[in-house]
Design an enzyme around this catalytic site. Structure first.
Site, short mmCIF file in Angstrom:
data_model
loop_
_atom_site.label_atom_id
_atom_site.label_comp_id
_atom_site.label_asym_id
_atom_site.label_seq_id
_atom_site.Cartn_x
_atom_site.Cartn_y
_atom_site.Cartn_z
NE ARG A 86 -29.49 5.77 -14.24
CZ ARG A 86 -29.13 7.03 -14.04
NH1 ARG A 86 -29.94 8.02 -14.36
NH2 ARG A 86 -27.97 7.32 -13.49
CB THR A 361 -32.87 15.02 -12.22
OG1 THR A 361 -31.59 14.59 -12.62
CG2 THR A 361 -33.79 13.87 -12.00
CB THR A 379 -32.62 12.84 -15.19
OG1 THR A 379 -31.65 13.87 -15.29
CG2 THR A 379 -31.94 11.50 -15.27
CG ASN A 381 -26.27 13.26 -15.99
OD1 ASN A 381 -26.56 13.41 -14.80
ND2 ASN A 381 -25.02 13.12 -16.38
CG ASP A 403 -25.35 9.60 -13.48
OD1 ASP A 403 -24.62 10.54 -13.13
OD2 ASP A 403 -26.60 9.69 -13.50
CB SER A 432 -29.78 6.71 -10.69
OG SER A 432 -30.55 7.87 -10.47
CB SER A 433 -28.51 10.27 -6.71
OG SER A 433 -27.13 10.01 -6.72
N GLY A 453 -31.33 17.04 -8.68
CA GLY A 453 -30.18 17.57 -7.95
C GLY A 453 -28.98 16.65 -7.89
N GLY A 454 -28.91 15.67 -8.81
CA GLY A 454 -27.73 14.80 -8.84
C GLY A 454 -27.49 14.17 -7.48
N1 GLY Z 1 -28.24 11.74 -13.44
C1 GLY Z 1 -28.34 11.90 -12.06
C2 GLY Z 1 -28.75 10.65 -11.36
O1 GLY Z 1 -29.35 9.78 -11.94
O2 GLY Z 1 -28.44 10.51 -10.21
#
Ligand code: GLY
Length: 551
Positions: A86, A361, A379, A381, A403, A432-433, A453-454
């Site tokens: 990340r 992503t 990603t 983002n 984020d 993050s997700s 998909g965030g």
């Molecule tokens: N940028 C989307 C995530 O990391 O959740």
């Protein structure tokens, strides 16, 4: 013709299958690279790293050198580790950097322009994966990406359209226009797309490894780009960047082991928490698409995402109660007030906003004949990140700083809120997700999945798992089945066409769900591979323009 046939086959609801290996990504060219590396004797990690670099060339909306991501790796010996690559906040970042003097969020500052970028982690992450768990040389795994950038490839209809859509937002950056258009004239489908600067960057990485990107010529180009646009990333930030091995989040669901990403992604914790909440219920007999199963899942999602806002952040900076949140007893306690007939409403605080930009992503999954499996989500983002190509280096920068929780209880571009656990601090990773996940049954990896998909990533993976385990779908069906999503706040359910029929929507509304609405965008792209009945299967998500491959 081969590709057309593969499309038709995948359209027939059957995954592409083989016995040697399977690769699913959002770019057919990148999937081909993965298969090529496996055929040359590489393992799933070699193939995944090669796919990662290829995606930076062929899927620039999300494949990247200038972003970050997460990998879950299960080796044939049964060991599972995750790699966190990340992005981090630059040393000069601070908690209130996106607020004005009155404490209000300055629109667009965390998403647009040079200030939106975190320190990129992808190159360090992919190279660390290769060095630690791969078997091939850097030169070999980077060669296909270099060839795709240098010799070019023909643009698909979808990619040419994507470039046209994004050009307007790149107009302030001549170096970005130079890559993604012909002197301002959009590319057409079928035209050759070559990326000379990117090819040169990839060649330097192949030769010098992380030293080039974090301390060498590429590092200098990034710092120069930052200085031009008053961004914060410095030479020291780049030099100090390091991806981190972390223990996976481990859960179980109806006799399957589930391995997923720990914080700073919220994905694994929420996925396991939601699985634990629904496990006591007979999801299979409620039936796919029924209002009763949708209500059950939405109520689990609502509670899990509320915990996300309160507890989750970078574990190197805050205590994240991951163990507690993933216990079955915690899920039982959290779900004790579940009512099959009515909603417990989300807190009465103001609604978040909907994303104004597509979330892009990308996820890819690889499995080999020996049973090595890799799930990687990566990603910038937003699609094409902050739209800024590093001048002379040919790759896009991320806008991942959004984020972070830039102000407590204030929605980010996915409508997600956060608090102190996810506030900005120098060197910290933004929450993050991303949910790269490997499911194991009887000692064998049976499903490798994940999604873009965030905020919808986690519920997408949740649905792919339930489709596979409860509804017994093959991987193509599990990935293609229409989806719905709830994230606590905003207190609304979005669903894809046919995810819920009119009766189910009425029944959900009757139970008290508010704002049950058709999703304005496709939810996720869960490129997955599976091991079923002795065969390795690949299913790229039909929501994107690509096929998974196996041999
Ligand atoms: N940028 C989307 C995530 O990391 O959740």
């Amino acid at each position: 013709m081969l590709i057309l046939c593969l499309f038709l086959l995948q359209g027939l609801d059957y995954p592409i299958s083989g016995t040697h290996g399977a690769v699913a990504s959002s770019s057919t060219l990148a999937s081909e690279v993965g298969i090529e590396i496996l055929k040359k004797g590489g393992n799933a990690v070699d193939a995944a790293v090669a796919v990662g670099f290829a995606l930076a060339v062929t899927h620039p909306t999300a494949g990247n050198l200038g972003g970050g991501g997460f990998a879950v790796v299960r080796l044939a010996d049964g060991s599972v580790q995750t790699l966190d690559f990340r992005e981090t906040a630059p040393e000069k970042a601070h908690r209130d950097m996106y607020l004005d003097e009155a404490g209000n969020v300055i629109p667009d500052l965390s998403t647009k322009g040079h200030l939106a970028s975190g320190v990129p982690g992808s190159v360090d992450g992919l190279l660390k994966l290769l060095e630690n768990k791969g078997s091939m040389s850097r030169e070999l795994v980077l060669a296909p990406a270099i060839a795709l950038a240098e010799d070019g490839f023909r643009l698909s209809v979808a990619l040419a359209e994507d470039f046209k859509d994004v050009l307007n937002s790149m107009s302030a950056y001549p170096q970005s226009m130079a890559v993604f258009s012909k002197h301002g004239v959009p590319y057409e489908a079928g035209e050759l797309f070559r990326q000379a600067d990117l090819a040169a960057t990839l060649k330097r990485i192949a030769k010098q490894g992380r030293a080039d990107f974090y301390e060498g010529k590429t590092a200098s180009l990034i710092v120069a780009e930052m200085e031009r646009g008053r961004g914060l990333i410095s030479a020291t930030d780049l030099k100090k960047y390091a991806s981190v091995w972390r223990e996976p989040i481990v859960g179980s669901y109806r006799g399957h082991e589930v391995y997923s990403m720990p914080p700073p992604s919220s994905g694994g914790v929420l996925l396991v928490n939601m699985l634990n909440m629904v496990e006591p219920y007979d999801v299979a007999s409620m039936g796919w698409g029924s209002s009763s199963v949708a209500h059950l899942m939405i109520e689990a999602e609502r509670r899990a995402y509320a915990d996300r806002a309160q507890y989750l952040g970078d574990p190197d900076f805050v205590d994240v109660p991951s163990a507690r949140l993933t216990e079955k007893s915690y899920a039982a306690q959290r779900f004790a007030n579940f009512d099959a007939n009515k909603v417990i409403p989300s807190e009465k605080i103001s609604y978040g906003t909907w994303p104004i930009e597509s979330s892009e992503t990308t996820h890819y999954s690889v499995i080999d004949a020996a049973g090595n499996a890799v799930a990687i989500t990566t990603t910038l983002n937003w699609g094409y990140g902050n739209r800024i190509v590093v001048t002379g280096a040919g790759f896009l920068l991320n806008n991942e700083m959004d984020d972070f929780s830039v102000k407590p209880n204030t929605p980010n571009s996915y409508g997600l809120i956060g608090r102190a656990a996810n506030e900005i601090k120098p060197g910290k990773r933004m929450l993050s997700s991303m949910t790269p996940t490997i499911v194991v049954k009887d000692g064998k990896p049976v499903l490798v999945t994940g999604s873009p998909g965030g905020s919808t990533i986690i519920t997408t993976v949740f649905q792919v798992l339930l489709n596979t385990i409860d509804h017994k779908m093959n991987v193509s069906h599990a990935v293609a089945a229409p989806r719905f999503h709830h994230q606590w706040l905003p207190d609304r359910v979005i669903y894809e066409t046919r995810a819920l029929n009119a009766d189910a929507v009425n029944a959900l509304t009757g139970k008290g769900h508010v704002g049950v609405m058709l999703s304005p965008w496709k939810i996720g792209a869960a490129n997955s591979v599976a091991f079923r009945e002795g065969r390795l299967e690949a299913a790229s998500d039909p929501r994107r323009d690509a096929v998974g491959l196996a041999y």
